[in-house]
Design an enzyme around this catalytic site. Sequence first.
Site, PDB file in Angstrom:
ATOM      1  N   HIS A 110       0.822  -1.217   0.000  1.00 50.19           N
ATOM      2  CA  HIS A 110       0.000   0.000   0.000  1.00 50.19           C
ATOM      3  C   HIS A 110       0.849   1.257   0.000  1.00 50.19           C
ATOM      4  O   HIS A 110       0.361   2.336   0.329  1.00 50.19           O
ATOM      5  CB  HIS A 110      -0.944  -0.008   1.209  1.00 50.19           C
ATOM      6  CG  HIS A 110      -2.000  -1.058   1.100  1.00 50.19           C
ATOM      7  ND1 HIS A 110      -2.719  -1.507   2.186  1.00 50.19           N
ATOM      8  CD2 HIS A 110      -2.460  -1.774   0.035  1.00 50.19           C
ATOM      9  CE1 HIS A 110      -3.575  -2.431   1.789  1.00 50.19           C
ATOM     10  NE2 HIS A 110      -3.426  -2.621   0.495  1.00 50.19           N
ATOM     11  N   GLY A 177      -1.896  -9.143  12.757  1.00 48.29           N
ATOM     12  CA  GLY A 177      -2.417  -7.804  13.052  1.00 48.29           C
ATOM     13  C   GLY A 177      -3.174  -7.169  11.921  1.00 48.29           C
ATOM     14  O   GLY A 177      -3.043  -5.965  11.691  1.00 48.29           O
ATOM     15  N   THR A 178      -3.978  -7.969  11.221  1.00 50.62           N
ATOM     16  CA  THR A 178      -4.798  -7.386  10.161  1.00 50.62           C
ATOM     17  C   THR A 178      -6.238  -7.885  10.294  1.00 50.62           C
ATOM     18  O   THR A 178      -6.485  -9.053  10.549  1.00 50.62           O
ATOM     19  CB  THR A 178      -4.223  -7.691   8.752  1.00 50.62           C
ATOM     20  OG1 THR A 178      -5.081  -7.102   7.767  1.00 50.62           O
ATOM     21  CG2 THR A 178      -4.061  -9.179   8.492  1.00 50.62           C
TER      22      THR A 178
HETATM   23  C1  BV8 Z   1      -8.456  -2.006  -5.146  1.00 49.32           C
HETATM   24  C2  BV8 Z   1      -3.017   3.226   2.495  1.00 49.32           C
HETATM   25  C3  BV8 Z   1      -9.117  -2.175  -7.382  1.00 49.32           C
HETATM   26  C4  BV8 Z   1      -3.769   4.425   2.912  1.00 49.32           C
HETATM   27  C5  BV8 Z   1      -4.715   1.540   2.497  1.00 49.32           C
HETATM   28  C6  BV8 Z   1     -16.587  -3.549  -1.112  1.00 49.32           C
HETATM   29  C7  BV8 Z   1     -16.287  -4.842  -0.715  1.00 49.32           C
HETATM   30  C8  BV8 Z   1     -14.991  -5.349  -0.809  1.00 49.32           C
HETATM   31  C9  BV8 Z   1     -13.961  -4.554  -1.323  1.00 49.32           C
HETATM   32  C10 BV8 Z   1     -14.270  -3.277  -1.702  1.00 49.32           C
HETATM   33  C11 BV8 Z   1     -15.554  -2.762  -1.598  1.00 49.32           C
HETATM   34  N1  BV8 Z   1     -15.529  -1.487  -2.032  1.00 49.32           N
HETATM   35  C12 BV8 Z   1     -14.273  -1.176  -2.422  1.00 49.32           C
HETATM   36  C13 BV8 Z   1     -13.500  -2.263  -2.240  1.00 49.32           C
HETATM   37  C14 BV8 Z   1     -12.057  -2.385  -2.527  1.00 49.32           C
HETATM   38  C15 BV8 Z   1     -11.269  -1.718  -1.435  1.00 49.32           C
HETATM   39  C16 BV8 Z   1     -11.591  -2.318  -0.090  1.00 49.32           C
HETATM   40  O1  BV8 Z   1     -11.186  -3.421   0.229  1.00 49.32           O
HETATM   41  N2  BV8 Z   1     -12.362  -1.531   0.712  1.00 49.32           N
HETATM   42  C17 BV8 Z   1     -12.743  -1.990   2.031  1.00 49.32           C
HETATM   43  C18 BV8 Z   1     -12.786  -0.778   2.988  1.00 49.32           C
HETATM   44  C19 BV8 Z   1     -14.110  -2.646   1.941  1.00 49.32           C
HETATM   45  N3  BV8 Z   1      -9.865  -1.978  -1.726  1.00 49.32           N
HETATM   46  C20 BV8 Z   1      -9.189  -1.110  -2.505  1.00 49.32           C
HETATM   47  O2  BV8 Z   1      -9.669  -0.076  -2.920  1.00 49.32           O
HETATM   48  C21 BV8 Z   1      -7.793  -1.526  -2.905  1.00 49.32           C
HETATM   49  N4  BV8 Z   1      -7.653  -1.364  -4.307  1.00 49.32           N
HETATM   50  O3  BV8 Z   1      -9.300  -2.785  -4.819  1.00 49.32           O
HETATM   51  O4  BV8 Z   1      -8.208  -1.652  -6.432  1.00 49.32           O
HETATM   52  C22 BV8 Z   1      -8.461  -2.064  -8.672  1.00 49.32           C
HETATM   53  C23 BV8 Z   1      -8.444  -3.174  -9.498  1.00 49.32           C
HETATM   54  C24 BV8 Z   1      -7.831  -3.078 -10.722  1.00 49.32           C
HETATM   55  C25 BV8 Z   1      -7.232  -1.886 -11.098  1.00 49.32           C
HETATM   56  C26 BV8 Z   1      -7.244  -0.776 -10.259  1.00 49.32           C
HETATM   57  C27 BV8 Z   1      -7.850  -0.853  -9.029  1.00 49.32           C
HETATM   58  C28 BV8 Z   1      -6.745  -0.624  -2.263  1.00 49.32           C
HETATM   59  C29 BV8 Z   1      -6.753  -0.812  -0.779  1.00 49.32           C
HETATM   60  C30 BV8 Z   1      -5.590  -0.030  -0.186  1.00 49.32           C
HETATM   61  C31 BV8 Z   1      -6.124   1.190   0.524  1.00 49.32           C
HETATM   62  N5  BV8 Z   1      -5.023   1.821   1.248  1.00 49.32           N
HETATM   63  N6  BV8 Z   1      -3.663   2.094   3.102  1.00 49.32           N
HETATM   64  C32 BV8 Z   1      -3.367   4.825   4.289  1.00 49.32           C
HETATM   65  O5  BV8 Z   1      -2.776   3.993   5.016  1.00 49.32           O
HETATM   66  O6  BV8 Z   1      -3.669   5.967   4.629  1.00 49.32           O
HETATM   67  S1  BV8 Z   1      -5.627   0.409   3.360  1.00 49.32           S
HETATM   68  C33 BV8 Z   1      -5.422   0.779   5.028  1.00 49.32           C
HETATM   69  O7  BV8 Z   1      -6.495   0.190   5.731  1.00 49.32           O
HETATM   70  C34 BV8 Z   1      -4.205   0.166   5.610  1.00 49.32           C
HETATM   71  O8  BV8 Z   1      -3.117   0.151   4.757  1.00 49.32           O
HETATM   72  C35 BV8 Z   1      -4.664  -1.220   5.969  1.00 49.32           C
HETATM   73  O9  BV8 Z   1      -4.394  -2.088   4.912  1.00 49.32           O
HETATM   74  C36 BV8 Z   1      -6.144  -1.076   6.068  1.00 49.32           C
HETATM   75  C37 BV8 Z   1      -6.560  -1.349   7.477  1.00 49.32           C
HETATM   76  O10 BV8 Z   1      -6.396  -2.719   7.612  1.00 49.32           O
HETATM   77  P1  BV8 Z   1      -5.529  -3.350   8.785  1.00 49.32           P
HETATM   78  O11 BV8 Z   1      -4.078  -3.175   8.500  1.00 49.32           O
HETATM   79  O12 BV8 Z   1      -6.043  -4.725   8.913  1.00 49.32           O
HETATM   80  O13 BV8 Z   1      -5.821  -2.491  10.060  1.00 49.32           O
HETATM   81  P2  BV8 Z   1      -7.130  -2.519  10.946  1.00 49.32           P
HETATM   82  O14 BV8 Z   1      -7.057  -1.363  11.875  1.00 49.32           O
HETATM   83  O15 BV8 Z   1      -8.323  -2.700  10.070  1.00 49.32           O
HETATM   84  O16 BV8 Z   1      -6.995  -3.883  11.803  1.00 49.32           O
HETATM   85  C38 BV8 Z   1      -6.010  -3.963  12.816  1.00 49.32           C
HETATM   86  C39 BV8 Z   1      -6.016  -5.391  13.298  1.00 49.32           C
HETATM   87  O17 BV8 Z   1      -4.960  -5.539  14.229  1.00 49.32           O
HETATM   88  C40 BV8 Z   1      -7.306  -5.760  14.011  1.00 49.32           C
HETATM   89  O18 BV8 Z   1      -7.716  -7.051  13.594  1.00 49.32           O
HETATM   90  C41 BV8 Z   1      -6.892  -5.781  15.488  1.00 49.32           C
HETATM   91  O19 BV8 Z   1      -7.584  -6.787  16.212  1.00 49.32           O
HETATM   92  C42 BV8 Z   1      -5.431  -6.155  15.391  1.00 49.32           C
HETATM   93  N7  BV8 Z   1      -4.603  -5.652  16.492  1.00 49.32           N
HETATM   94  C43 BV8 Z   1      -4.692  -4.446  17.117  1.00 49.32           C
HETATM   95  N8  BV8 Z   1      -3.719  -4.360  18.050  1.00 49.32           N
HETATM   96  C44 BV8 Z   1      -3.010  -5.514  18.004  1.00 49.32           C
HETATM   97  C45 BV8 Z   1      -3.565  -6.342  17.016  1.00 49.32           C
HETATM   98  N9  BV8 Z   1      -3.101  -7.569  16.734  1.00 49.32           N
HETATM   99  C46 BV8 Z   1      -2.027  -7.992  17.450  1.00 49.32           C
HETATM  100  N10 BV8 Z   1      -1.437  -7.254  18.416  1.00 49.32           N
HETATM  101  C47 BV8 Z   1      -1.891  -6.015  18.717  1.00 49.32           C
HETATM  102  N11 BV8 Z   1      -1.294  -5.295  19.685  1.00 49.32           N
END
Ligand code: BV8
Length: 233
Positions: A110, A177-178
Amino acid sequence: MGAGHPSLVILTGAGISAESGLRTFRASDGLWEEHRIEDVATPEGFERNPELVQRFYNDRRRQLGTVVPNAAHLALAELEKSWRGDFLLVTQNVDDLHDRAGNQSLIHMHGELHKARCQRCGGVFRWEEDLGAMTPCPSCRALGELRPHIVWFGEMPLEMDRIGEALERCGIFLAIGTSGNVYPAAGFVRMVPRTARRIELNLEASQVASAFSEHRSGPATVTVPELVRELLA
Ligand code: BV8
């Protein structure tokens, strides 16, 4: 893939950096200055209000100077150094904590806070200070064309071919952690061979927990060093 040394693919998310003090997306429940992350972290959001989006990333880039890798990051660097099979660490995180911990075989799918990209010439540059609306491109000198080298929602993640190749032949897949909310990363577990060990390390079950064969629950600074010791034993 040597019999004794399966190839290892690791996917990390915001949870591995939580104990270093970087907020996860869920912790901020996707809100920042009363905007949804999906609204500011999009090309449309940048088009609509570049100052707001640049400020969002400038704040997070500046914060990198105040945090350090934690025991989970360091354990993964140790694992890469000692692992006898192929090794690939894929992170969704845009922080530089895996880099600073010492991992080499590392893909920031990302993008990275410490890089900027010129929308005019496509140049990608290491970038540690604030990005402004009129910062000139170091290469083509264009003004106001530099954006964070970050993959926004709706944009294609980086190095997907290389990631796909590694997933298809891996013997062990770890997700650390995702939350399994964001695709295509959340779908990686379904791309590994059915015979592969699939282990999820998290505080709670992710959205794709059912696709994993094993779960280690607890903070990453405890579960990751523990698993690394087991894998290297
Ligand atoms: C794409 C950069 C297409 C920005 C990021 C509807 C349904 C499904 C998918 C979609 C939809 N509508 C749109 C989509 C696609 C979309 C998507 O998935 N949306 C989601 C919201 C539904 N995806 C995209 O748009 C991707 N691109 O699909 O392109 C395409 C195809 C062809 C050609 C062109 C295009 C792009 C996605 C990338 C977006 N950018 N980051 C920034 O950082 O500012 S994503 C961003 O959010 C982060 O990078 C990260 O990946 C994501 C958050 O996820 P996590 O890392 O998992 O973090 P989160 O807080 O959610 O979870 C933390 C976890 O850690 C938890 O489980 C927690 O329990 C755990 N935890 C906490 N503390 C601890 C721990 N575990 C262990 N120890 C601890 N101490």
